[in-house]
Design a protein around this motif. Structure first.
Motif, PDB file in Angstrom:
ATOM      1  N   ALA A   1      12.831 -29.186 -31.717  1.00 36.35           N
ATOM      2  CA  ALA A   1      14.083 -29.157 -30.955  1.00 36.35           C
ATOM      3  C   ALA A   1      14.387 -30.492 -30.284  1.00 36.35           C
ATOM      4  CB  ALA A   1      14.027 -28.047 -29.917  1.00 36.35           C
ATOM      5  N   ARG A   2      13.384 -31.319 -30.087  1.00 36.34           N
ATOM      6  CA  ARG A   2      13.624 -32.632 -29.467  1.00 36.34           C
ATOM      7  C   ARG A   2      14.474 -33.532 -30.354  1.00 36.34           C
ATOM      8  NH1 ARG A   2       7.580 -34.301 -28.320  1.00 36.34           N
ATOM      9  NH2 ARG A   2       7.505 -33.422 -30.399  1.00 36.34           N
ATOM     10  N   ALA A   3      14.591 -33.198 -31.637  1.00 33.77           N
ATOM     11  CA  ALA A   3      15.403 -34.006 -32.553  1.00 33.77           C
ATOM     12  C   ALA A   3      16.892 -33.657 -32.468  1.00 33.77           C
ATOM     13  CB  ALA A   3      14.916 -33.803 -33.985  1.00 33.77           C
ATOM     14  N   VAL A   4      17.226 -32.542 -31.854  1.00 34.84           N
ATOM     15  CA  VAL A   4      18.620 -32.079 -31.825  1.00 34.84           C
ATOM     16  C   VAL A   4      19.577 -33.116 -31.233  1.00 34.84           C
ATOM     17  CG1 VAL A   4      20.180 -30.332 -30.841  1.00 34.84           C
ATOM     18  CG2 VAL A   4      18.044 -29.633 -31.965  1.00 34.84           C
ATOM     19  N   PRO A   5      19.301 -33.703 -30.061  1.00 37.51           N
ATOM     20  CA  PRO A   5      20.259 -34.687 -29.524  1.00 37.51           C
ATOM     21  C   PRO A   5      20.498 -35.870 -30.462  1.00 37.51           C
ATOM     22  CG  PRO A   5      18.668 -34.062 -27.835  1.00 37.51           C
ATOM     23  CD  PRO A   5      18.191 -33.456 -29.123  1.00 37.51           C
ATOM     24  N   THR A   6      19.466 -36.305 -31.146  1.00 35.69           N
ATOM     25  CA  THR A   6      19.619 -37.426 -32.081  1.00 35.69           C
ATOM     26  C   THR A   6      20.486 -37.020 -33.265  1.00 35.69           C
ATOM     27  OG1 THR A   6      17.465 -38.301 -31.440  1.00 35.69           O
ATOM     28  CG2 THR A   6      18.365 -39.058 -33.539  1.00 35.69           C
ATOM     29  N   ILE A   7      20.243 -35.836 -33.796  1.00 34.28           N
ATOM     30  CA  ILE A   7      21.032 -35.364 -34.938  1.00 34.28           C
ATOM     31  C   ILE A   7      22.489 -35.167 -34.526  1.00 34.28           C
ATOM     32  CG2 ILE A   7      21.340 -33.469 -36.577  1.00 34.28           C
ATOM     33  CD1 ILE A   7      18.245 -33.166 -36.533  1.00 34.28           C
ATOM     34  N   VAL A   8      22.714 -34.656 -33.335  1.00 35.12           N
ATOM     35  CA  VAL A   8      24.082 -34.469 -32.838  1.00 35.12           C
ATOM     36  C   VAL A   8      24.776 -35.829 -32.707  1.00 35.12           C
ATOM     37  CG1 VAL A   8      25.464 -33.739 -30.848  1.00 35.12           C
ATOM     38  CG2 VAL A   8      23.632 -32.262 -31.718  1.00 35.12           C
ATOM     39  N   GLU A   9      24.057 -36.799 -32.194  1.00 37.38           N
ATOM     40  CA  GLU A   9      24.634 -38.149 -32.063  1.00 37.38           C
ATOM     41  C   GLU A   9      25.000 -38.722 -33.429  1.00 37.38           C
ATOM     42  OE1 GLU A   9      23.380 -42.657 -30.683  1.00 37.38           O
ATOM     43  OE2 GLU A   9      22.197 -40.977 -29.931  1.00 37.38           O
ATOM     44  N   ILE A  10      24.123 -38.551 -34.400  1.00 37.61           N
ATOM     45  CA  ILE A  10      24.404 -39.031 -35.757  1.00 37.61           C
ATOM     46  C   ILE A  10      25.628 -38.314 -36.319  1.00 37.61           C
ATOM     47  CG2 ILE A  10      23.536 -39.108 -38.128  1.00 37.61           C
ATOM     48  CD1 ILE A  10      20.688 -39.375 -36.862  1.00 37.61           C
ATOM     49  N   MET A  11      25.693 -37.010 -36.087  1.00 36.41           N
ATOM     50  CA  MET A  11      26.806 -36.198 -36.593  1.00 36.41           C
ATOM     51  C   MET A  11      28.139 -36.669 -36.008  1.00 36.41           C
ATOM     52  SD  MET A  11      27.068 -32.036 -36.518  1.00 36.41           S
ATOM     53  CE  MET A  11      27.124 -31.906 -34.733  1.00 36.41           C
ATOM     54  N   GLN A  12      28.127 -37.047 -34.736  1.00 42.10           N
ATOM     55  CA  GLN A  12      29.350 -37.497 -34.081  1.00 42.10           C
ATOM     56  C   GLN A  12      29.750 -38.898 -34.507  1.00 42.10           C
ATOM     57  OE1 GLN A  12      28.165 -36.905 -30.010  1.00 42.10           O
ATOM     58  NE2 GLN A  12      28.835 -34.767 -29.997  1.00 42.10           N
ATOM     59  N   ARG A  13      28.782 -39.759 -34.754  1.00 41.92           N
ATOM     60  CA  ARG A  13      29.063 -41.147 -35.124  1.00 41.92           C
ATOM     61  C   ARG A  13      29.399 -41.331 -36.593  1.00 41.92           C
ATOM     62  NH1 ARG A  13      24.213 -44.711 -32.821  1.00 41.92           N
ATOM     63  NH2 ARG A  13      24.111 -44.940 -35.065  1.00 41.92           N
ATOM     64  N   ASN A  14      28.908 -40.422 -37.458  1.00 38.44           N
ATOM     65  CA  ASN A  14      29.032 -40.602 -38.905  1.00 38.44           C
ATOM     66  C   ASN A  14      29.595 -39.351 -39.574  1.00 38.44           C
ATOM     67  OD1 ASN A  14      27.476 -43.240 -39.145  1.00 38.44           O
ATOM     68  ND2 ASN A  14      25.983 -41.926 -38.133  1.00 38.44           N
ATOM     69  N   PRO A  15      30.916 -39.247 -39.686  1.00 40.76           N
ATOM     70  CA  PRO A  15      31.498 -38.049 -40.301  1.00 40.76           C
ATOM     71  C   PRO A  15      30.978 -37.779 -41.718  1.00 40.76           C
ATOM     72  CG  PRO A  15      33.194 -39.370 -39.263  1.00 40.76           C
ATOM     73  CD  PRO A  15      31.924 -40.169 -39.205  1.00 40.76           C
ATOM     74  N   GLU A  16      30.592 -38.824 -42.448  1.00 40.48           N
ATOM     75  CA  GLU A  16      30.094 -38.633 -43.812  1.00 40.48           C
ATOM     76  C   GLU A  16      28.728 -37.942 -43.838  1.00 40.48           C
ATOM     77  OE1 GLU A  16      28.431 -42.619 -42.576  1.00 40.48           O
ATOM     78  OE2 GLU A  16      30.332 -41.594 -42.318  1.00 40.48           O
ATOM     79  N   LEU A  17      28.061 -37.863 -42.680  1.00 43.05           N
ATOM     80  CA  LEU A  17      26.757 -37.202 -42.597  1.00 43.05           C
ATOM     81  C   LEU A  17      26.830 -35.852 -41.886  1.00 43.05           C
ATOM     82  CD1 LEU A  17      24.532 -40.299 -41.718  1.00 43.05           C
ATOM     83  CD2 LEU A  17      24.683 -39.108 -43.911  1.00 43.05           C
ATOM     84  N   GLN A  18      28.037 -35.380 -41.601  1.00 35.49           N
ATOM     85  CA  GLN A  18      28.168 -34.133 -40.844  1.00 35.49           C
ATOM     86  C   GLN A  18      27.529 -32.944 -41.553  1.00 35.49           C
ATOM     87  OE1 GLN A  18      32.390 -33.949 -39.934  1.00 35.49           O
ATOM     88  NE2 GLN A  18      32.019 -34.754 -37.877  1.00 35.49           N
ATOM     89  N   LEU A  19      27.711 -32.834 -42.858  1.00 33.53           N
ATOM     90  CA  LEU A  19      27.117 -31.703 -43.573  1.00 33.53           C
ATOM     91  C   LEU A  19      25.596 -31.726 -43.489  1.00 33.53           C
ATOM     92  CD1 LEU A  19      29.309 -31.269 -46.774  1.00 33.53           C
ATOM     93  CD2 LEU A  19      29.017 -29.667 -44.897  1.00 33.53           C
ATOM     94  N   ALA A  20      25.011 -32.879 -43.668  1.00 33.93           N
ATOM     95  CA  ALA A  20      23.546 -32.992 -43.581  1.00 33.93           C
ATOM     96  C   ALA A  20      23.077 -32.669 -42.168  1.00 33.93           C
ATOM     97  CB  ALA A  20      23.095 -34.392 -43.986  1.00 33.93           C
ATOM     98  N   CYS A  21      23.819 -33.120 -41.182  1.00 32.82           N
ATOM     99  CA  CYS A  21      23.454 -32.852 -39.791  1.00 32.82           C
ATOM    100  C   CYS A  21      23.605 -31.366 -39.452  1.00 32.82           C
ATOM    101  CB  CYS A  21      24.294 -33.703 -38.844  1.00 32.82           C
ATOM    102  SG  CYS A  21      23.896 -35.463 -38.913  1.00 32.82           S
ATOM    103  N   ILE A  22      24.660 -30.743 -39.940  1.00 31.37           N
ATOM    104  CA  ILE A  22      24.839 -29.305 -39.710  1.00 31.37           C
ATOM    105  C   ILE A  22      23.670 -28.542 -40.320  1.00 31.37           C
ATOM    106  CG2 ILE A  22      26.240 -27.294 -40.344  1.00 31.37           C
ATOM    107  CD1 ILE A  22      28.713 -29.160 -40.115  1.00 31.37           C
ATOM    108  N   ALA A  23      23.332 -28.867 -41.558  1.00 28.84           N
ATOM    109  CA  ALA A  23      22.207 -28.194 -42.224  1.00 28.84           C
ATOM    110  C   ALA A  23      20.912 -28.411 -41.446  1.00 28.84           C
ATOM    111  CB  ALA A  23      22.068 -28.704 -43.655  1.00 28.84           C
ATOM    112  N   ALA A  24      20.705 -29.618 -40.949  1.00 30.29           N
ATOM    113  CA  ALA A  24      19.495 -29.916 -40.182  1.00 30.29           C
ATOM    114  C   ALA A  24      19.446 -29.120 -38.882  1.00 30.29           C
ATOM    115  CB  ALA A  24      19.415 -31.418 -39.891  1.00 30.29           C
ATOM    116  N   LEU A  25      20.547 -29.089 -38.165  1.00 24.88           N
ATOM    117  CA  LEU A  25      20.599 -28.345 -36.904  1.00 24.88           C
ATOM    118  C   LEU A  25      20.348 -26.861 -37.130  1.00 24.88           C
ATOM    119  CD1 LEU A  25      23.653 -30.132 -35.270  1.00 24.88           C
ATOM    120  CD2 LEU A  25      21.269 -30.267 -34.503  1.00 24.88           C
ATOM    121  N   ILE A  26      20.932 -26.308 -38.169  1.00 29.87           N
ATOM    122  CA  ILE A  26      20.735 -24.888 -38.483  1.00 29.87           C
ATOM    123  C   ILE A  26      19.279 -24.637 -38.879  1.00 29.87           C
ATOM    124  CG2 ILE A  26      21.339 -23.063 -40.135  1.00 29.87           C
ATOM    125  CD1 ILE A  26      24.224 -24.259 -40.063  1.00 29.87           C
TER     126      ILE A  26
END
Length: 162
Positions: A28-53
C-alpha cells in the motif's frame, strides 16, 4: 530503481512495466506514487488503474472513480469495471453518469451496472426488512449483512423475494 524507472524513464513501455512490477508487491505504500504517476501521465492511466486495483481495489476507488470523466474511453471502461467489481451502491452515480457515453462499450456496461443498482434500490424501498428484536437476531442480521457484501444487487433482490 523501479520507482525511478516508473516515474522518469523516457520509454513509456518501461514505465508501464515498472508500474506492473511495483503492483505485484501489493504494498500500500506504493499507492501515492502510482497515483502521482497516473495524474502526471495520462498515457499510463490504464496501467496505474490496474496496479491500484491489484494492490487493493477498495483503496483504489477514491483515486480511480474521478477518472470517470477521462477523455479516454478505455479509462472510463476501467473505472466502470471497478464500480461493477466493488458492487457498492454508493458508486451507482458513476454508472449513471456514463449511461449515455459515446463509447459503445462504456455505454453498454454503464447501462447494465446502473440497471442492477436501480433494481436493488427499488427492492430496498419496496421490501421492508424486519428489525432484529433480540441479541441473537441482531447477530444473525449482522452475519447476513456481511454475507451480502459479496453478492450482486440481483442476488440480494432474489434472496429477499424468496
Amino acid at each position: 530503481p523501479l520507482v525511478h524507472c516508473a516515474m522518469n524513464d523516457s520509454d513509456w513501455w518501461a514505465r508501464e512495466k515498472a508500474i506492473e512490477v511495483i503492483a505485484e508487491f501489493k504494498d500500500a505504500r506504493a499507492v501515492p506514487t502510482i497515483v502521482e504517476i497516473m495524474q502526471r501521465n495520462p498515457e499510463l492511466q490504464l496501467a496505474c488503474i490496474a496496479a491500484l486495483i491489484h494492490i487493493d481495489k477498495n483503496a483504489a476507488a477514491p483515486h480511480v472513480l474521478p477518472l470517470a470523466s477521462a477523455s479516454d474511453g478505455d479509462v472510463r471502461l476501467a473505472v466502470l469495471r471497478l464500480v461493477e467489481d466493488l458492487n457498492d451502491p454508493a458508486h451507482a452515480n458513476v454508472a449513471e453518469s456514463l449511461r449515455d457515453d459515446p463509447d459503445p462499450a462504456v455505454h453498454r456496461l454503464a447501462r447494465a451496472v446502473a440497471a442492477r443498482y436501480n433494481v436493488a434500490r427499488e427492492i430496498d424501498t419496496a421490501v421492508p426488512s424486519a428489525a432484529p428484536t433480540t441479541s441473537s437476531d441482531a447477530s444473525a442480521a449482522a452475519t447476513a449483512a456481511a454475507a451480502e457484501t459479496d453478492r450482486t444487487p440481483l442476488d440480494i433482490l432474489l434472496s429477499r423475494m424468496v
